[in-house]
Design a protein around this motif. Structure first.
Motif, PDB file in Angstrom:
ATOM      1  N   GLN A 168       0.828  -1.207   0.000  1.00 17.32           N
ATOM      2  CA  GLN A 168       0.000   0.000   0.000  1.00 17.32           C
ATOM      3  C   GLN A 168       0.868   1.264   0.000  1.00 17.32           C
ATOM      4  O   GLN A 168       0.495   2.278   0.561  1.00 17.32           O
ATOM      5  CB  GLN A 168      -0.911  -0.004   1.240  1.00 17.32           C
ATOM      6  CG  GLN A 168      -1.797  -1.218   1.376  1.00 17.32           C
ATOM      7  CD  GLN A 168      -2.839  -1.307   0.274  1.00 17.32           C
ATOM      8  OE1 GLN A 168      -3.293  -0.285  -0.237  1.00 17.32           O
ATOM      9  NE2 GLN A 168      -3.213  -2.516  -0.095  1.00 17.32           N
ATOM     10  N   GLY A 169       2.025   1.163  -0.641  1.00 19.50           N
ATOM     11  CA  GLY A 169       2.919   2.305  -0.684  1.00 19.50           C
ATOM     12  C   GLY A 169       3.887   2.300   0.485  1.00 19.50           C
ATOM     13  O   GLY A 169       4.065   1.293   1.190  1.00 19.50           O
ATOM     14  N   ASN A 170       4.520   3.440   0.725  1.00 16.15           N
ATOM     15  CA  ASN A 170       5.505   3.536   1.812  1.00 16.15           C
ATOM     16  C   ASN A 170       5.332   4.817   2.630  1.00 16.15           C
ATOM     17  O   ASN A 170       6.252   5.229   3.338  1.00 16.15           O
ATOM     18  CB  ASN A 170       6.927   3.469   1.255  1.00 16.15           C
ATOM     19  CG  ASN A 170       7.246   4.650   0.358  1.00 16.15           C
ATOM     20  OD1 ASN A 170       6.352   5.314  -0.165  1.00 16.15           O
ATOM     21  ND2 ASN A 170       8.530   4.908   0.162  1.00 16.15           N
ATOM     22  N   ALA A 171       4.153   5.461   2.533  1.00 15.59           N
ATOM     23  CA  ALA A 171       3.893   6.700   3.263  1.00 15.59           C
ATOM     24  C   ALA A 171       3.223   6.392   4.597  1.00 15.59           C
ATOM     25  O   ALA A 171       2.168   5.732   4.644  1.00 15.59           O
ATOM     26  CB  ALA A 171       3.014   7.633   2.435  1.00 15.59           C
ATOM     27  N   LEU A 172       3.837   6.849   5.688  1.00  9.06           N
ATOM     28  CA  LEU A 172       3.299   6.649   7.030  1.00  9.06           C
ATOM     29  C   LEU A 172       2.624   7.935   7.506  1.00  9.06           C
ATOM     30  O   LEU A 172       3.182   9.017   7.367  1.00  9.06           O
ATOM     31  CB  LEU A 172       4.412   6.264   8.003  1.00  9.06           C
ATOM     32  CG  LEU A 172       5.207   5.005   7.665  1.00  9.06           C
ATOM     33  CD1 LEU A 172       6.316   4.784   8.698  1.00  9.06           C
ATOM     34  CD2 LEU A 172       4.294   3.787   7.610  1.00  9.06           C
ATOM     35  N   ASP A 173       1.443   7.787   8.064  1.00 15.79           N
ATOM     36  CA  ASP A 173       0.685   8.937   8.542  1.00 15.79           C
ATOM     37  C   ASP A 173       1.092   9.271   9.979  1.00 15.79           C
ATOM     38  O   ASP A 173       0.252   9.331  10.885  1.00 15.79           O
ATOM     39  CB  ASP A 173      -0.818   8.632   8.467  1.00 15.79           C
ATOM     40  CG  ASP A 173      -1.661   9.896   8.579  1.00 15.79           C
ATOM     41  OD1 ASP A 173      -1.127  10.974   8.291  1.00 15.79           O
ATOM     42  OD2 ASP A 173      -2.845   9.790   8.959  1.00 15.79           O
ATOM     43  N   GLN A 174       2.400   9.479  10.171  1.00 22.25           N
ATOM     44  CA  GLN A 174       2.942   9.761  11.499  1.00 22.25           C
ATOM     45  C   GLN A 174       4.330  10.367  11.334  1.00 22.25           C
ATOM     46  O   GLN A 174       4.971  10.163  10.301  1.00 22.25           O
ATOM     47  CB  GLN A 174       3.006   8.483  12.335  1.00 22.25           C
ATOM     48  CG  GLN A 174       3.299   8.670  13.807  1.00 22.25           C
ATOM     49  CD  GLN A 174       2.335   9.647  14.465  1.00 22.25           C
ATOM     50  OE1 GLN A 174       2.612  10.837  14.468  1.00 22.25           O
ATOM     51  NE2 GLN A 174       1.228   9.138  14.987  1.00 22.25           N
ATOM     52  N   SER A 267      -3.989  15.156  11.853  1.00 26.88           N
ATOM     53  CA  SER A 267      -3.813  16.008  13.034  1.00 26.88           C
ATOM     54  C   SER A 267      -4.036  15.234  14.319  1.00 26.88           C
ATOM     55  O   SER A 267      -3.316  15.412  15.310  1.00 26.88           O
ATOM     56  CB  SER A 267      -4.758  17.201  12.972  1.00 26.88           C
ATOM     57  OG  SER A 267      -6.107  16.772  12.887  1.00 26.88           O
ATOM     58  N   LEU A 268      -5.038  14.339  14.320  1.00 29.33           N
ATOM     59  CA  LEU A 268      -5.303  13.534  15.517  1.00 29.33           C
ATOM     60  C   LEU A 268      -4.155  12.569  15.780  1.00 29.33           C
ATOM     61  O   LEU A 268      -3.742  12.377  16.935  1.00 29.33           O
ATOM     62  CB  LEU A 268      -6.615  12.763  15.351  1.00 29.33           C
ATOM     63  CG  LEU A 268      -7.030  11.872  16.532  1.00 29.33           C
ATOM     64  CD1 LEU A 268      -7.224  12.701  17.788  1.00 29.33           C
ATOM     65  CD2 LEU A 268      -8.300  11.096  16.192  1.00 29.33           C
ATOM     66  N   ASN A 269      -3.616  11.959  14.725  1.00 31.34           N
ATOM     67  CA  ASN A 269      -2.479  11.052  14.890  1.00 31.34           C
ATOM     68  C   ASN A 269      -1.268  11.773  15.472  1.00 31.34           C
ATOM     69  O   ASN A 269      -0.575  11.249  16.351  1.00 31.34           O
ATOM     70  CB  ASN A 269      -2.107  10.423  13.549  1.00 31.34           C
ATOM     71  CG  ASN A 269      -3.154   9.439  13.054  1.00 31.34           C
ATOM     72  OD1 ASN A 269      -3.916   8.873  13.846  1.00 31.34           O
ATOM     73  ND2 ASN A 269      -3.202   9.231  11.755  1.00 31.34           N
TER      74      ASN A 269
END
Length: 323
Positions: A168-174, A267-269
């Motif tokens: 699913q790609g390599n972008a982390l939402d953090q 923003s919540l993460n």
């Protein structure tokens, strides 16, 4: 399994897309990081060098300071470097190392906090048996068990997480490598194994938290029986902030790891990550310096707390949302 299932690097989430605000976050993180290093470093050196502080409470406090130094060093310097150089990447091995050390120190911190609550329970509720129950051998064994078990636990989680194929790609939402964000990239049902381990971790943490709360209930009952109001105030002033930080640590971490996908937002993460990865190392010196009469420790801790408030405020401005 092809090598394409394992990316060579991950892309981390920046606090903001504006370079000027990234530099602001660098300065804020640098301030809070240096304050945390100073506060925990002073507590560590004070306990290590003063023979009068060779007691169970300060022995566990020394362990907690080491853990806090490790926790904040695992995530904050990389975030500062990305903000300073306007980059967002971290290597695959670097991400694996960050996951291991972060999970290791995070688990060790909660273990030590639970042990410290038990130590205070014995000291206040069973003072006549305190030296017998909390002798030096018992304290060393408890600390060694906490460090050893969390080390093995971190190895298990890291190995299991990075054995999963990612499609699913390599972008982390953090802003650092966190297990829930890596699991979102998995393309195999095998990720359910790690989800099960995380739920087991939360269950164990909840059990420890219940034990901690029950310990403090007994402590408060004993404190209320103290005839001196000054003695009651001193006991409550040290116990309540500790319990508040532990509650914040557990609630934010549990919500971050178990919240439904519908409630997920960048923003919540970021806010939750700051609460359970930056707040405890920054405010623990403030809380425990209440028992320390060294002014230098208290001042450094106050600076840490103030910088933390500014950091949260700056994060809310950069994301454009009320964090």
């Amino acid at each position: 399994m092809s090598n394409s299932s394992f990316p060579t690097e991950f892309i981390l989430l920046p606090f903001t897309d504006t370079h000027e605000l990234q530099l602001l976050h660098f300065a804020l993180f640098l301030g809070i990081y240096l304050a945390a290093l100073l506060g925990n470093g002073l507590i560590f050196t004070s306990v290590a060098c003063d023979h009068r502080l060779y007691t169970p409470m300060y022995f566990f406090l020394l362990n907690l300071s080491l853990i806090d130094l490790g926790t904040i060093t695992t995530t904050v310097p990389k975030a500062m470097a990305n903000s300073l150089w306007d980059t967002m990447t971290i290597s695959y091995r670097g991400c694996a190392a960050q996951v291991f050390f972060f999970f290791f120190f995070l688990s060790a911190e909660f273990s030590i906090l639970t042990i410290m609550a038990y130590d205070r329970y014995v000291a206040i509720c069973k003072p006549l048996h305190y030296r017998t129950i909390m002798d030096s051998r018992t304290c060393v064994n408890m600390a060694a068990a906490a460090w050893g078990s969390t080390f093995l636990y971190a190895v298990l989680h890291t190995a299991n997480t990075f054995s999963l194929p990612l499609c699913q790609g390599n972008a982390l939402d953090q802003f650092f490598c966190d297990i829930p964000q890596i699991l979102k990239l998995s393309c195999s049902d095998a990720y359910l194994r790690e989800v099960g381990l995380l739920m087991l971790s939360v269950t164990l943490a909840s059990g420890c938290f219940v034990f901690l709360v029950l310990s403090y209930v007994q402590i408060f009952r004993a404190v209320l029986k103290i005839p001196s109001q000054q003695g009651q105030h001193k006991a409550f002033s040290t116990c309540l902030p500790h319990l508040a930080v532990v509650s914040l640590f557990i609630s934010s971490g549990t919500f971050a790891y178990l919240k439904p996908p519908s409630m997920s937002s960048s923003s919540l993460n970021l806010l939750l990550a700051v609460l359970y990865s930056v707040v405890p190392p920054a405010v623990n010196p403030l809380i425990y310096s209440m028992r320390n009469h060294d002014p230098s420790v208290a001042v450094s801790s106050d600076c840490s707390c103030c910088l933390l408030i500014v950091l949260l405020w700056g994060s809310s401005l950069s994301t454009g949302q009320g964090l």
